[in-house]
Design an enzyme around this catalytic site. Structure first.
Site, mmCIF file in Angstrom:
data_model
loop_
_atom_site.group_PDB
_atom_site.id
_atom_site.type_symbol
_atom_site.label_atom_id
_atom_site.label_comp_id
_atom_site.label_asym_id
_atom_site.label_seq_id
_atom_site.Cartn_x
_atom_site.Cartn_y
_atom_site.Cartn_z
ATOM 1 N N GLY A 219 -4.829 -12.109 57.957
ATOM 2 C CA GLY A 219 -3.403 -11.953 57.674
ATOM 3 C C GLY A 219 -2.798 -10.591 57.881
ATOM 4 O O GLY A 219 -1.581 -10.436 57.734
ATOM 5 N N PRO A 256 -9.862 -11.898 60.210
ATOM 6 C CA PRO A 256 -8.730 -11.448 61.016
ATOM 7 C C PRO A 256 -8.579 -12.215 62.320
ATOM 8 O O PRO A 256 -9.562 -12.544 62.980
ATOM 9 C CB PRO A 256 -9.072 -9.976 61.305
ATOM 10 N N GLY A 257 -7.362 -12.513 62.671
ATOM 11 C CA GLY A 257 -7.054 -13.072 63.986
ATOM 12 C C GLY A 257 -6.136 -12.081 64.692
ATOM 13 O O GLY A 257 -6.545 -11.302 65.549
ATOM 14 N N ARG A 258 -4.887 -12.061 64.244
ATOM 15 C CA ARG A 258 -3.857 -11.237 64.871
ATOM 16 C C ARG A 258 -4.253 -9.772 65.005
ATOM 17 O O ARG A 258 -4.105 -9.175 66.071
ATOM 18 C CB ARG A 258 -2.583 -11.337 64.014
ATOM 19 N N ARG A 294 6.343 -18.030 70.087
ATOM 20 C CA ARG A 294 6.578 -17.383 68.789
ATOM 21 C C ARG A 294 8.039 -16.989 68.546
ATOM 22 O O ARG A 294 8.554 -17.218 67.451
ATOM 23 C CB ARG A 294 5.653 -16.166 68.600
ATOM 24 N N TYR A 298 9.420 -18.981 65.304
ATOM 25 C CA TYR A 298 9.527 -18.213 64.049
ATOM 26 C C TYR A 298 10.642 -17.179 64.100
ATOM 27 O O TYR A 298 10.761 -16.379 63.173
ATOM 28 C CB TYR A 298 8.235 -17.440 63.766
ATOM 29 N N CYS A 326 14.497 -26.151 79.678
ATOM 30 C CA CYS A 326 15.787 -26.775 79.394
ATOM 31 C C CYS A 326 16.057 -26.885 77.901
ATOM 32 O O CYS A 326 16.109 -27.985 77.342
ATOM 33 C CB CYS A 326 15.832 -28.139 80.045
ATOM 34 N N TYR A 355 -1.889 -16.050 69.076
ATOM 35 C CA TYR A 355 -0.954 -17.158 68.863
ATOM 36 C C TYR A 355 0.074 -17.270 69.985
ATOM 37 O O TYR A 355 1.192 -17.725 69.759
ATOM 38 C CB TYR A 355 -0.248 -17.030 67.500
HETATM 39 N N1 LLP Z 1 -7.922 -17.487 57.952
HETATM 40 C C1 LLP Z 1 -7.207 -18.592 57.725
HETATM 41 C C2 LLP Z 1 -7.687 -19.561 56.746
HETATM 42 C C3 LLP Z 1 -5.985 -18.797 58.416
HETATM 43 O O1 LLP Z 1 -5.281 -19.885 58.180
HETATM 44 C C4 LLP Z 1 -5.554 -17.840 59.362
HETATM 45 C C5 LLP Z 1 -4.307 -18.015 60.106
HETATM 46 C C6 LLP Z 1 -6.358 -16.693 59.573
HETATM 47 C C7 LLP Z 1 -7.529 -16.557 58.843
HETATM 48 C C8 LLP Z 1 -5.989 -15.613 60.546
HETATM 49 O O2 LLP Z 1 -4.817 -14.969 60.186
HETATM 50 P P1 LLP Z 1 -4.308 -13.667 60.975
HETATM 51 O O3 LLP Z 1 -5.274 -12.553 60.693
HETATM 52 O O4 LLP Z 1 -4.275 -14.024 62.407
HETATM 53 O O5 LLP Z 1 -2.959 -13.432 60.430
HETATM 54 N N2 LLP Z 1 1.020 -19.077 64.537
HETATM 55 C C9 LLP Z 1 1.443 -18.055 63.604
HETATM 56 C C10 LLP Z 1 0.302 -17.582 62.741
HETATM 57 C C11 LLP Z 1 -0.380 -18.691 61.986
HETATM 58 C C12 LLP Z 1 -1.546 -18.205 61.167
HETATM 59 C C13 LLP Z 1 -2.363 -19.354 60.665
HETATM 60 N N3 LLP Z 1 -3.519 -18.994 59.901
HETATM 61 C C14 LLP Z 1 2.087 -16.916 64.383
HETATM 62 O O6 LLP Z 1 2.167 -17.002 65.600
HETATM 63 O O7 LLP Z 1 2.543 -15.945 63.796
#
Ligand code: LLP
Length: 399
Positions: A219, A256-258, A294, A298, A326, A355
């Site tokens: 997150g 972490p993802g983002r 995105r 959002y 379109c 994402y």
């Molecule tokens: N762990 C869990 C259980 C999650 O649901 C998520 C993301 C993560 C980790 C990774 O979160 P991050 O570090 O990437 O914030 N599509 C949206 C974001 C959706 C996130 C969903 N869960 C966007 O484009 O902003």
């Protein structure tokens, strides 16, 4: 630190290469362009921050599921966080160690759980607790508040503990998990959540469970605005929870993802035209909401720049940057101050590593774009083919 930077000559560079040159060498557009060294640097930032703690970095595959990127992250020592049977299959294909894979999310399909269970024998489980902490983000990406669909609330916790107790040969409770939301820019939120979570862990341990893991989720946000504002780093995040984790002698999992992948990539487009309707100026590009949703979904801001310097006499105006799809929701940016570009000029959308490709669609049959990365030595390599019309037709073969 951004790997895509504008140099004093007005050109945009990535790892020493002019994006303009990369664009000219690539056979299809739009496309995604990554910096492989930046992925490495992002993982190292987490690894350094985690020094002195027992920990797992579980990369959230949903952010970007490119197989080459996954293999690289695995080689750098990451584990993986998965939310579907197919993400699990992909993680295994990328060589991730199943003991460092975490399968989570709500509404799991029975067949996907069976698949995951086959990977372990006695299944290590973490209880995903909904700690009711407001992550202060867009409601679509908030998950840890009490009215969200995720996790277990206080009053249900005992029921789950009892289920685990009834199945000692199949289930081993090893920890507690929470995930608060995404794009979080205040680390206090993680500190509050960690404090609540260790209280739950105390309660769970008091019932005789030997739980050893705190999974604090993912997150952490990034600087999408390129405003120069100082946002919390992985180190800031880990340092705010470190004391709490050590106080209970826990193993820390982060997801972490983002913050691992977003800033390693930009989405490269070409300008197809410029027009004015009413009071609005538009830059029209070949990319769209199909490849990068995105902003439409959002209202997210992603920074936009031209890849080459504008001529000295180019007029600066306020533009909406739009694609050919379109829908009026098809925009990549609104009200951006940019020099008026010429047809054919390159335009990039920054921070497109997370994402973006993983949420791309084929709407309007705009087929998913190819991906490239720049490697350590400065060579450009394709890491995913662009989808073609033939790929679409294949779905109908033999019907
Ligand atoms: N762990 C869990 C259980 C999650 O649901 C998520 C993301 C993560 C980790 C990774 O979160 P991050 O570090 O990437 O914030 N599509 C949206 C974001 C959706 C996130 C969903 N869960 C966007 O484009 O902003």
């Amino acid at each position: 630190q951004h790997c895509f930077t504008k140099s004093t000559d007005g050109f945009l560079y990535c790892e020493g290469l002019k994006v303009q040159d990369v664009m000219e060498s690539v056979d299809r557009r739009p496309f995604y362009l990554y910096s492989k060294p930046q992925i490495t640097r992002n993982v190292e930032a987490y690894r350094d921050a985690l020094e002195g703690l027992r920990s797992i970095i579980g990369y959230a595959i949903k952010a970007n599921n490119n197989l080459k990127i996954l293999e690289h992250l695995r080689q750098l020592g990451c584990g993986a966080v998965l939310v579907s049977g197919n993400e699990l299959r992909l993680a295994l294909r990328a060589g991730f160690d199943p003991t460092r894979c975490i399968f989570n999310g709500n509404g799991k399909l029975f067949e996907d759980l069976v698949l995951a269970a086959q990977e372990g024998k006695r299944i290590n489980v973490l209880l995903r607790i909904n700690p009711d902490v407001d992550p202060q983000v867009h409601p679509y990406v908030a998950t840890g508040n009490k009215n969200s669909k995720f996790g277990i609330r206080n009053e249900k916790l005992q029921w789950f503990l009892d289920v685990v107790k009834e199945h000692p040969n199949e289930l081993k409770l090893v920890g507690a998990h929470c995930h608060l939301g995404s794009t979080i820019t205040k680390v206090d939120i993680f500190r509050d959540a960690a404090a609540l979570m260790v209280n739950y862990i105390d309660e769970i341990r008091a019932q005789g469970f030997e739980v050893d893991y705190l999974n604090i989720g993912g997150g952490l946000g990034i600087d999408y605005y390129h405003s120069g504002a100082v946002l919390p780093s992985p180190r800031d995040l880990i340092d705010t929870v470190r004391g709490t984790v050590l106080s209970r002698d826990l193993n820390l999992i982060i997801e972490p993802g983002r913050s691992l992948i977003a800033n390693t990539c930009c989405f490269v487009n070409r300008v197809t035209g410029v027009k004015t309707n009413g009071t609005k100026n538009f830059i029209v590009i070949d990319g769209s909401m199909a490849e990068l949703i995105r902003p439409s979904l959002y209202g997210a801001y992603q920074h936009i720049e031209l890849v080459s310097p504008a001529p000295a006499d180019a007029e600066i105006s306020t533009f909406d940057v739009v694609g050919p799809v379109c829908e009026s929701a098809d925009f990549l940016g609104k009200d951006r101050e940019l020099p008026t570009p010429a047809k054919g000029d390159g335009l990039i959308v920054h921070d497109a590593g997370a994402y973006c490709m993983s949420m791309a669609s084929t709407y309007n049959l705009k087929m998913r774009p190819p991906e490239f990365w720049i490697e350590e030595g400065g060579s450009v390599a394709k890491i995913r083919h662009g989808e073609t019309f033939e790929d679409h037709i294949r779905f109908f073969d033999g019907l």
